[in-house]
Design an enzyme around this catalytic site. Sequence first.
Site, PDB file in Angstrom:
ATOM      1  N   ASP A   1      -9.699  -3.048   1.245  1.00 26.59           N
ATOM      2  CA  ASP A   1      -9.818  -2.519   2.604  1.00 26.59           C
ATOM      3  C   ASP A   1     -11.215  -1.922   2.745  1.00 26.59           C
ATOM      4  OD1 ASP A   1      -9.795  -0.456   4.712  1.00 26.59           O
ATOM      5  OD2 ASP A   1      -7.655  -0.863   4.874  1.00 26.59           O
ATOM      6  N   HIS A  40      -8.666  -6.281   4.153  1.00 28.86           N
ATOM      7  CA  HIS A  40      -8.329  -5.482   5.317  1.00 28.86           C
ATOM      8  C   HIS A  40      -9.654  -5.130   5.959  1.00 28.86           C
ATOM      9  CE1 HIS A  40      -3.955  -3.869   4.804  1.00 28.86           C
ATOM     10  NE2 HIS A  40      -4.017  -5.170   4.982  1.00 28.86           N
ATOM     11  N   GLU A  64      -2.953  -2.945  -2.598  1.00 28.31           N
ATOM     12  CA  GLU A  64      -4.113  -2.357  -1.909  1.00 28.31           C
ATOM     13  C   GLU A  64      -4.491  -0.984  -2.471  1.00 28.31           C
ATOM     14  OE1 GLU A  64      -3.428  -1.805   2.288  1.00 28.31           O
ATOM     15  OE2 GLU A  64      -5.500  -1.184   2.682  1.00 28.31           O
ATOM     16  N   HIS A 102     -11.715   1.841   2.251  1.00 29.40           N
ATOM     17  CA  HIS A 102     -11.096   2.504   1.092  1.00 29.40           C
ATOM     18  C   HIS A 102     -12.027   2.747  -0.082  1.00 29.40           C
ATOM     19  CE1 HIS A 102      -6.651   1.635   2.324  1.00 29.40           C
ATOM     20  NE2 HIS A 102      -7.385   2.171   3.293  1.00 29.40           N
ATOM     21  N   ASP A 111     -10.593   3.847  10.436  1.00 26.68           N
ATOM     22  CA  ASP A 111      -9.982   2.664  11.044  1.00 26.68           C
ATOM     23  C   ASP A 111     -10.451   2.418  12.475  1.00 26.68           C
ATOM     24  OD1 ASP A 111      -8.164   1.477   8.964  1.00 26.68           O
ATOM     25  OD2 ASP A 111      -7.390   3.521   8.958  1.00 26.68           O
ATOM     26  N   ASP A 150     -12.075   6.982   6.231  1.00 24.72           N
ATOM     27  CA  ASP A 150     -11.284   5.783   6.503  1.00 24.72           C
ATOM     28  C   ASP A 150     -10.690   5.899   7.908  1.00 24.72           C
ATOM     29  OD1 ASP A 150      -9.837   3.449   6.140  1.00 24.72           O
ATOM     30  OD2 ASP A 150      -8.149   4.472   5.203  1.00 24.72           O
ATOM     31  N   TRP A 168       0.865  -1.182   0.000  1.00 17.18           N
ATOM     32  CA  TRP A 168       0.000   0.000   0.000  1.00 17.18           C
ATOM     33  C   TRP A 168       0.899   1.228   0.000  1.00 17.18           C
ATOM     34  CZ3 TRP A 168      -0.369   3.979   3.703  1.00 17.18           C
ATOM     35  CH2 TRP A 168      -1.243   5.012   3.294  1.00 17.18           C
ATOM     36  N   ASP A 182      -7.409  -4.402   9.890  1.00 20.84           N
ATOM     37  CA  ASP A 182      -6.704  -3.130   9.736  1.00 20.84           C
ATOM     38  C   ASP A 182      -7.493  -2.016  10.425  1.00 20.84           C
ATOM     39  OD1 ASP A 182      -5.044  -1.100   9.061  1.00 20.84           O
ATOM     40  OD2 ASP A 182      -5.493  -1.093   6.915  1.00 20.84           O
ATOM     41  N   LYS A 199      -6.988   2.535  -2.719  1.00 18.45           N
ATOM     42  CA  LYS A 199      -7.571   3.468  -1.767  1.00 18.45           C
ATOM     43  C   LYS A 199      -8.265   4.599  -2.494  1.00 18.45           C
ATOM     44  CE  LYS A 199      -6.402   5.933   2.468  1.00 18.45           C
ATOM     45  NZ  LYS A 199      -5.525   5.965   3.634  1.00 18.45           N
TER      46      LYS A 199
HETATM   47  C1  RNT Z   1      -3.902   2.760   4.776  1.00 15.42           C
HETATM   48  C2  RNT Z   1      -4.032   1.313   4.474  1.00 15.42           C
HETATM   49  C3  RNT Z   1      -2.917   0.456   4.979  1.00 15.42           C
HETATM   50  C4  RNT Z   1      -2.481   0.794   6.381  1.00 15.42           C
HETATM   51  C5  RNT Z   1      -1.508  -0.185   6.982  1.00 15.42           C
HETATM   52  C6  RNT Z   1      -0.860   0.360   8.206  1.00 15.42           C
HETATM   53  O1  RNT Z   1      -5.037   3.464   4.489  1.00 15.42           O
HETATM   54  O2  RNT Z   1      -5.256   0.827   4.933  1.00 15.42           O
HETATM   55  O3  RNT Z   1      -3.277  -0.874   4.874  1.00 15.42           O
HETATM   56  O4  RNT Z   1      -3.568   0.914   7.228  1.00 15.42           O
HETATM   57  O5  RNT Z   1      -0.626  -0.592   6.055  1.00 15.42           O
HETATM   58 ZN    ZN Z   2      -5.539  -1.283   4.772  1.00 18.98          ZN
END
Ligand code: RNT
Ligand code: ZN
Length: 419
Positions: free
Chosen positions: A259, A286, A226, A262, A296, A294, A185, A326, A228
């Site tokens: 993810d 993720h 990955e 994302h 998290d 995003d 990523w 994640d 985004k």
């Molecule tokens: C960032 C991505 C990525 C990170 C990690 C720490 O938006 O989701 O995967 O969260 O690599």
């Molecule tokens: Zn991620």
Amino acid sequence: MNRIEQSYELARQSYAEIGVDTQKAIAALAKIPISLHCWQGDDVGGFENTDQQLGGGIQATGNYPGKARNIAELRMDIEKALSMIPGKHRLNLHAIYLDHSGKKVDRNEITVEHFQSWIDWAKTNGLGLDFNPTYFSHPLAADGFTLSHPDRAVRKFWIEHGTACRKITAEMGRQLGSTSVMNVWIPDGYKDIPVDRTAPRERLVQSLDEIFAGKFDKTYELDAVESKLFGIGVESYTVGSHEFYMGYAASRQKLLCLDAGHFHPTESIADKISSVLQFVPGLLLHVSRPVRWDSDHVVILNDELLAIAQEIVRSNALDRIHIGLDFFDAAINRIAAWVIGSRNMLKALLFALLEPAEKLKKLELEKNYTQRLAVLEELKSLPFAAVWDYYCMKNNVPAGSIWLKEIEKYETSVLSKRL
Ligand code: RNT
Ligand code: ZN
């Protein structure tokens, strides 16, 4: 028989009545590893021991006391978390969690030797390992570009980092006898509307191709990319968008990493799983919980998570789907965050495994949408929790919320002493 066994026996009968074998579901769940992300333990800080702030447009907010300050503490915390998560799992490491024993090593210089202590520790703890090159929190990422940087020298540095990380990943997989996934990523993109959307993407294709030029045994090493939508400070243009990586992964036969945070807020990754699997060899998920962006947040047992788990189970492609977590919440006890998120992922999978799958598919083919809806709704009030508690008991981890007592004890005796 104790109370958990008694409840389970009744639950087993209830599920058997609708044609679901709870023992089979439990056995299937035991075979699904979750890749626990190391970065929940220290707010994505890592142990390079520089003063570098978290970059790349990602953010861990909150300042709950007790975050891991070094590798020993992080391992201790992970062990604690794992003691409350039923089943055999994996650890997902980022390159910044290297063990450099005091000597500064830059990202393009890392080798397996900097991760040997993690591999040994993983072996002792029966864990598989996954890996990530770290393309953020570094002076050469400070202007927002890494693998797509216009300066060849900067790109070269990051290509070398990716290449080094692949070697490390392959060695982790080989030593542990278990396929390790390396996920790329990058944060590259522009805050404001760019004029040239093409050139950075052309450069990214080239850089990725250089990183993936070396051949590794797929039994031990798999690559994922990955995508985004946007990051903080990178709102207008992300080089590695969904379309970019969808095309890249399909054409290069790489895993695609989806993810949950994302995509556009109303878009769910659940529906993407069966589409993407038509074209790529596998998926990395993720699993995260975006709140308005995003963000998290720790994964909770909501409809979104259940839908993801149902798609994983219903896909009949469990061996091609790698499940990673994640999220990083620094506002609550970090070990509790791991435990809550992981247990929820497993609960969602168990819930999905307790569906009368064949019966539901048959109803659908018969166009009996009334019964399809009725059965799906009735499933929600079957004694799922009794099966979960039994699964925890059989795996020697706390059933129900008593695990919280363990966390409290650990907070008092360990975390509160970290100042
Ligand atoms: C960032 C991505 C990525 C990170 C990690 C720490 O938006 O989701 O995967 O969260 O690599
Ligand atoms: Zn991620």
